[in-house]
Structures are given as C-alpha cells and as structure tokens.
Design a protein around this motif. Structure first.
Motif, PDB file in Angstrom:
ATOM      1  N   GLU A  17       0.828  -1.209   0.000  1.00  0.00           N
ATOM      2  CA  GLU A  17       0.000   0.000   0.000  1.00  0.00           C
ATOM      3  C   GLU A  17       0.866   1.264   0.000  1.00  0.00           C
ATOM      4  OE1 GLU A  17      -2.567  -0.737   3.343  1.00  0.00           O
ATOM      5  OE2 GLU A  17      -3.868  -2.060   2.158  1.00  0.00           O
ATOM      6  N   ARG A  18       1.979   1.230   0.706  1.00  0.00           N
ATOM      7  CA  ARG A  18       2.905   2.363   0.690  1.00  0.00           C
ATOM      8  C   ARG A  18       3.477   2.556  -0.710  1.00  0.00           C
ATOM      9  NH1 ARG A  18       8.750   2.932   2.978  1.00  0.00           N
ATOM     10  NH2 ARG A  18       8.921   5.202   2.988  1.00  0.00           N
ATOM     11  N   TYR A  19       3.831   1.456  -1.358  1.00  0.00           N
ATOM     12  CA  TYR A  19       4.335   1.519  -2.732  1.00  0.00           C
ATOM     13  C   TYR A  19       3.266   2.105  -3.658  1.00  0.00           C
ATOM     14  CZ  TYR A  19       6.065   0.205  -7.290  1.00  0.00           C
ATOM     15  OH  TYR A  19       6.489   0.258  -8.592  1.00  0.00           O
ATOM     16  N   GLU A  20       2.041   1.634  -3.541  1.00  0.00           N
ATOM     17  CA  GLU A  20       0.962   2.104  -4.404  1.00  0.00           C
ATOM     18  C   GLU A  20       0.761   3.609  -4.241  1.00  0.00           C
ATOM     19  OE1 GLU A  20      -2.031   1.980  -7.271  1.00  0.00           O
ATOM     20  OE2 GLU A  20      -0.492   0.510  -6.789  1.00  0.00           O
ATOM     21  N   GLN A  21       0.753   4.089  -3.017  1.00  0.00           N
ATOM     22  CA  GLN A  21       0.590   5.526  -2.779  1.00  0.00           C
ATOM     23  C   GLN A  21       1.757   6.304  -3.392  1.00  0.00           C
ATOM     24  OE1 GLN A  21      -1.941   7.362  -1.675  1.00  0.00           O
ATOM     25  NE2 GLN A  21      -0.678   9.125  -2.175  1.00  0.00           N
ATOM     26  N   ALA A  22       2.959   5.795  -3.244  1.00  0.00           N
ATOM     27  CA  ALA A  22       4.130   6.460  -3.835  1.00  0.00           C
ATOM     28  C   ALA A  22       4.052   6.452  -5.353  1.00  0.00           C
ATOM     29  CB  ALA A  22       5.411   5.779  -3.362  1.00  0.00           C
ATOM     30  N   LEU A  23       3.535   5.379  -5.918  1.00  0.00           N
ATOM     31  CA  LEU A  23       3.432   5.271  -7.368  1.00  0.00           C
ATOM     32  C   LEU A  23       2.478   6.313  -7.942  1.00  0.00           C
ATOM     33  CD1 LEU A  23       4.236   3.601  -9.894  1.00  0.00           C
ATOM     34  CD2 LEU A  23       2.148   2.281  -9.495  1.00  0.00           C
ATOM     35  N   VAL A  24       1.284   6.405  -7.398  1.00  0.00           N
ATOM     36  CA  VAL A  24       0.293   7.319  -7.969  1.00  0.00           C
ATOM     37  C   VAL A  24       0.602   8.779  -7.654  1.00  0.00           C
ATOM     38  CG1 VAL A  24      -1.507   5.561  -8.063  1.00  0.00           C
ATOM     39  CG2 VAL A  24      -1.360   7.073  -6.074  1.00  0.00           C
ATOM     40  N   SER A  25       1.430   9.045  -6.634  1.00  0.00           N
ATOM     41  CA  SER A  25       1.803  10.424  -6.307  1.00  0.00           C
ATOM     42  C   SER A  25       3.201  10.774  -6.816  1.00  0.00           C
ATOM     43  CB  SER A  25       1.711  10.659  -4.799  1.00  0.00           C
ATOM     44  OG  SER A  25       2.641   9.848  -4.103  1.00  0.00           O
ATOM     45  N   ASN A  26       3.822   9.825  -7.536  1.00  0.00           N
ATOM     46  CA  ASN A  26       5.169   9.999  -8.087  1.00  0.00           C
ATOM     47  C   ASN A  26       6.191  10.374  -7.013  1.00  0.00           C
ATOM     48  OD1 ASN A  26       6.788   9.687 -10.410  1.00  0.00           O
ATOM     49  ND2 ASN A  26       7.034  11.904 -10.544  1.00  0.00           N
ATOM     50  N   ASP A  27       6.114   9.699  -5.882  1.00  0.00           N
ATOM     51  CA  ASP A  27       7.074   9.906  -4.794  1.00  0.00           C
ATOM     52  C   ASP A  27       8.307   9.048  -5.088  1.00  0.00           C
ATOM     53  OD1 ASP A  27       8.496  10.091  -2.420  1.00  0.00           O
ATOM     54  OD2 ASP A  27       6.698   9.998  -1.167  1.00  0.00           O
ATOM     55  N   VAL A  28       9.171   9.587  -5.932  1.00  0.00           N
ATOM     56  CA  VAL A  28      10.321   8.831  -6.435  1.00  0.00           C
ATOM     57  C   VAL A  28      11.243   8.351  -5.313  1.00  0.00           C
ATOM     58  CG1 VAL A  28      12.355   8.947  -7.945  1.00  0.00           C
ATOM     59  CG2 VAL A  28      10.170   9.884  -8.715  1.00  0.00           C
ATOM     60  N   PRO A  29      11.538   9.152  -4.284  1.00  0.00           N
ATOM     61  CA  PRO A  29      12.396   8.631  -3.216  1.00  0.00           C
ATOM     62  C   PRO A  29      11.840   7.368  -2.546  1.00  0.00           C
ATOM     63  CG  PRO A  29      12.303  11.012  -3.080  1.00  0.00           C
ATOM     64  CD  PRO A  29      11.273  10.583  -4.108  1.00  0.00           C
ATOM     65  N   VAL A  30      10.534   7.314  -2.335  1.00  0.00           N
ATOM     66  CA  VAL A  30       9.942   6.118  -1.729  1.00  0.00           C
ATOM     67  C   VAL A  30       9.975   4.954  -2.715  1.00  0.00           C
ATOM     68  CG1 VAL A  30       7.817   5.087  -0.789  1.00  0.00           C
ATOM     69  CG2 VAL A  30       8.537   7.373  -0.067  1.00  0.00           C
ATOM     70  N   LEU A  31       9.678   5.217  -3.987  1.00  0.00           N
ATOM     71  CA  LEU A  31       9.750   4.147  -4.987  1.00  0.00           C
ATOM     72  C   LEU A  31      11.158   3.576  -5.053  1.00  0.00           C
ATOM     73  CD1 LEU A  31       7.595   5.782  -7.781  1.00  0.00           C
ATOM     74  CD2 LEU A  31       6.927   3.891  -6.280  1.00  0.00           C
ATOM     75  N   ASP A  32      12.162   4.447  -5.046  1.00  0.00           N
ATOM     76  CA  ASP A  32      13.552   3.975  -5.043  1.00  0.00           C
ATOM     77  C   ASP A  32      13.859   3.170  -3.787  1.00  0.00           C
ATOM     78  OD1 ASP A  32      14.059   5.165  -7.493  1.00  0.00           O
ATOM     79  OD2 ASP A  32      15.114   6.889  -6.633  1.00  0.00           O
ATOM     80  N   GLU A  33      13.387   3.650  -2.655  1.00  0.00           N
ATOM     81  CA  GLU A  33      13.637   2.962  -1.387  1.00  0.00           C
ATOM     82  C   GLU A  33      13.083   1.547  -1.397  1.00  0.00           C
ATOM     83  OE1 GLU A  33      11.577   2.931   2.972  1.00  0.00           O
ATOM     84  OE2 GLU A  33      11.800   4.885   2.019  1.00  0.00           O
ATOM     85  N   LEU A  34      11.918   1.361  -2.020  1.00  0.00           N
ATOM     86  CA  LEU A  34      11.234   0.074  -1.943  1.00  0.00           C
ATOM     87  C   LEU A  34      11.705  -0.941  -2.970  1.00  0.00           C
ATOM     88  CD1 LEU A  34       7.646   1.254  -0.997  1.00  0.00           C
ATOM     89  CD2 LEU A  34       9.424   0.297   0.481  1.00  0.00           C
ATOM     90  N   PHE A  35      12.602  -0.539  -3.868  1.00  0.00           N
ATOM     91  CA  PHE A  35      13.243  -1.507  -4.756  1.00  0.00           C
ATOM     92  C   PHE A  35      14.596  -1.888  -4.161  1.00  0.00           C
ATOM     93  CE2 PHE A  35      10.014  -0.817  -7.818  1.00  0.00           C
ATOM     94  CZ  PHE A  35      10.131  -1.805  -8.766  1.00  0.00           C
ATOM     95  N   TRP A  36      14.915  -3.160  -4.246  1.00  0.00           N
ATOM     96  CA  TRP A  36      16.191  -3.660  -3.730  1.00  0.00           C
ATOM     97  C   TRP A  36      17.322  -3.008  -4.500  1.00  0.00           C
ATOM     98  CZ3 TRP A  36      18.587  -8.953  -5.136  1.00  0.00           C
ATOM     99  CH2 TRP A  36      19.608  -9.278  -4.242  1.00  0.00           C
TER     100      TRP A  36
END
Length: 124
Positions: A17-36
């Motif tokens: 759910e955190r990833y989904e929220q980051a995806l639709v809001s284009n929160d790139v730092p969180v998207l980067d954080e959640l990928f290994w």
C-alpha cells in the motif's frame, strides 16, 4: 512452509500500500527505497526492460509524472514463510479502458521489505 502467516501478510500488505501511494503520487524517493538496491533487481515495464537498481532508478527519475492515477481492480498478496512474498494486481488507469497487470516479488532484507522483481503490462 507457512503461507500467509497473518503478521507477515500484514507487513507485506502495508508495504504494498505504501508503494501504491508512492506510485500514484510519483514519490520517487519512496519508490527507489522500496526496490532492492542490487544489480540483480529486475523491472519489466509496459515499454521497457530494466536490469539492475541503477536502471530502475534512472527510469523513475526521467518518467513523466502525469497520468499515474489508477484504480486497483483486484489485488492478491501471498507470503511464503517470513521473508518472501508476491503481490499481483489488476488496475485501470484514469482515462483508459485497458486493464493493466502488475506483479511484484518482495523479499525481506536487512533494510526491510524490497521489490526484487516486477512486471507491468497492459491487456490489448
């Protein structure tokens, strides 16, 4: 092997759910954080094949921030033991009639849950 231990399923659901929220809001730092952060990480997108964290990070940094809103139609999260999970969903982008599909493989790391492989595609 224990499948869908309640506490592990809750952890993965929350990070998904955190990833989904980051995806639709284009929160790139969180998207980067959640990928290994590894050269072994993979992401196959609707129009790109990305091999390694650096390629995924570069894609995220250059991707347009418009047209990201979507509705999840179906979501299936399954955990296997305490350190491995899959998250699959079907989605519909705002203004589109094409159903999209997203699959993620999550692994527990020292830093927390991280996507180690992902695939996004659109049905014809």
């Amino acid at each position: 092997m224990d499948v869908n231990l309640p506490e592990v399923l809750a952890e993965v659901t929350a990070v998904f759910e955190r990833y989904e929220q980051a995806l639709v809001s284009n929160d790139v730092p969180v998207l980067d954080e959640l990928f290994w952060n590894s050269p072994h990480t993979r992401r196959y997108g609707a129009g790109e094949n990305l091999y390694g964290f650096d390629a995924i990070q570069a894609f995220r940094a250059s991707r347009p921030a418009q047209g990201l809103a979507r509705t999840l139609l179906k979501t299936a999260i399954t955990t296997y033991g305490r350190d491995f999970a899959t998250a699959d969903c079907e989605f519909l982008r705002e203004g589109s009639s094409r159903t999209g599909r997203q699959s993620q493989t999550w692994m527990r790391t020292a830093e927390g849950w991280r996507v180690v492989a992902a695939h996004v595609s659109l049905l014809a």
